[in-house]
Design an enzyme around this catalytic site. Structure first.
Site, PDB file in Angstrom:
ATOM      1  N   LYS A  52       0.845  -1.205   0.000  1.00 63.14           N
ATOM      2  CA  LYS A  52       0.000   0.000   0.000  1.00 63.14           C
ATOM      3  C   LYS A  52       0.878   1.251   0.000  1.00 63.14           C
ATOM      4  CE  LYS A  52      -3.814  -2.515   1.985  1.00 63.14           C
ATOM      5  NZ  LYS A  52      -4.576  -2.957   3.150  1.00 63.14           N
ATOM      6  N   GLN A  96      -4.726  -1.501   9.153  1.00 60.34           N
ATOM      7  CA  GLN A  96      -4.595  -2.840   8.577  1.00 60.34           C
ATOM      8  C   GLN A  96      -5.256  -3.862   9.507  1.00 60.34           C
ATOM      9  OE1 GLN A  96      -3.261  -3.609   5.500  1.00 60.34           O
ATOM     10  NE2 GLN A  96      -4.059  -5.640   5.931  1.00 60.34           N
ATOM     11  N   ASP A 119     -11.133   2.503   3.295  1.00 57.97           N
ATOM     12  CA  ASP A 119     -11.404   1.058   3.163  1.00 57.97           C
ATOM     13  C   ASP A 119     -12.895   0.793   2.919  1.00 57.97           C
ATOM     14  OD1 ASP A 119      -9.316  -0.760   3.131  1.00 57.97           O
ATOM     15  OD2 ASP A 119      -9.002  -0.690   5.306  1.00 57.97           O
TER      16      ASP A 119
END
Ligand code: NAD
Length: 279
Positions: A52, A96, A119
């Protein structure tokens, strides 16, 4: 022989479009920032976080990395999220997952400002998707819609079957296909006559988390098959939830593993971050 849907190429195409857009914003004096938080050092999570950050660097998004120790308390993590929510230089916040067991994942997701929820996991983002309002969409299913559209595969009016009803893949996938005017069926572990249901599909999206479970007996001749699964087999080779060798001769188009859905997830995360900065 099925057409191969090339996720590597399509994700690169999206990242290059974003790179141009980010460069133009920079010329206007706007820099985009994303915070990436990892708690603990699970090796798989470290690989995802690394990828990422690399994608951010490629596109020109400034990434701020927070690598917190395993024993970080929930209060400390929520305090950091609160600080980043208030920071105007940060447009996207990514925690995460999974977080260590002593931290409540739901509380973490809810703590992120929905305007920075790149997200797309916040209940407000999920609610907006379900009632057709603007909001961030979970990256993997959003990437699958891009794979279909950019491969010239029409969704409107098609029989779409999604196997799997998880919050991050199956459910948002079904909602997105519905938004594109597909006729959508969601199948899951309690579905009766699964093969029969799947054989109705013009577009079959497989997100069951079971290596090579779906073979040709689940697939109608000429169907488009999207394989979300990622597994490592005994020889350390990657495979999906679809038995590619069995399905490929029957399908009209299929995603490979690796190189299909996988690369799209990060591309759409970058897309969400640029959208967050434009809001
Ligand atoms: P999950 O385990 O949360 O959900 C699996 C779903 O499949 C469940 O809803 C369950 O009802 C259904 N299911 C399980 N066994 C079944 C069976 N025998 N018949 C019918 N349905 C069954 O998994 P998930 O998070 O949705 O992920 C699915 C797969 O996609 C996994 O392999 C995961 O690694 C992969 N994944 C890939 C990406 C990517 O970027 N490519 C992103 C997320 C997940």
């Amino acid at each position: 022989m099925a057409e191969l849907i090339d996720g590597k190429r399509i994700s690169r195409e999206i990242k290059d479009e974003l790179k141009e857009q980010v460069a133009a914003l920079k010329e206007e004096g706007k820099e985009i920032g994303m915070a990436v938080i990892q708690v603990g050092n699970d090796p798989a999570s470290s690989v995802y976080v690394g990828n990422k950050k690399k994608a951010c660097a490629y596109i020109g998004i400034r990434s701020e990395s927070y690598e917190l120790p395993e024993e970080t308390s929930q209060e400390e993590l929520l305090a950091l999220i609160g600080k980043l929510n208030a920071d105007p230089k940060i447009h996207g916040i990514l925690v995460q997952l999974p977080v260590p067991a002593h931290i409540d994942e739901e509380a973490v997701i809810k703590a992120i400002d929905p305007a920075k929820d790149v997200d797309g996991f916040h209940p407000q983002s999920v609610g907006a998707l379900s009632i057709g309002q603007k909001g961030f969409v979970s990256c993997t299913p959003a990437g699958i819609i891009q794979l279909l559209k950019r491969s010239g595969i029409e969704i409107e009016g098609k029989e779409c079957v999604v196997i799997g009803r998880s919050n991050i893949v199956g459910k948002p996938m079904a909602l997105l296909l519905l938004r594109e005017n597909g006729t959508v069926t969601v199948a899951h572990s309690r579905t009766k006559n699964l093969k029969e249901v799947c054989r109705r599909a013009d577009i079959l999206v497989v997100a069951v988390g079971k290596p090579k479970m779906v073979d040709a007996s689940y697939v109608k001749e000429g169907a488009v098959v999207i394989d979300v699964g990622i597994h490592r087999n005994a020889d350390n080779k990657l495979c999906g939830d679809v038995d590619f060798e069995s399905v490929e001769p029957v399908a009209s188009a299929i995603t490979p593993v690796p190189g299909g859905v996988g690369p799209m997830t990060i591309a759409m995360l970058m897309y969400n971050c640029v959208q967050a900065a434009l809001m």
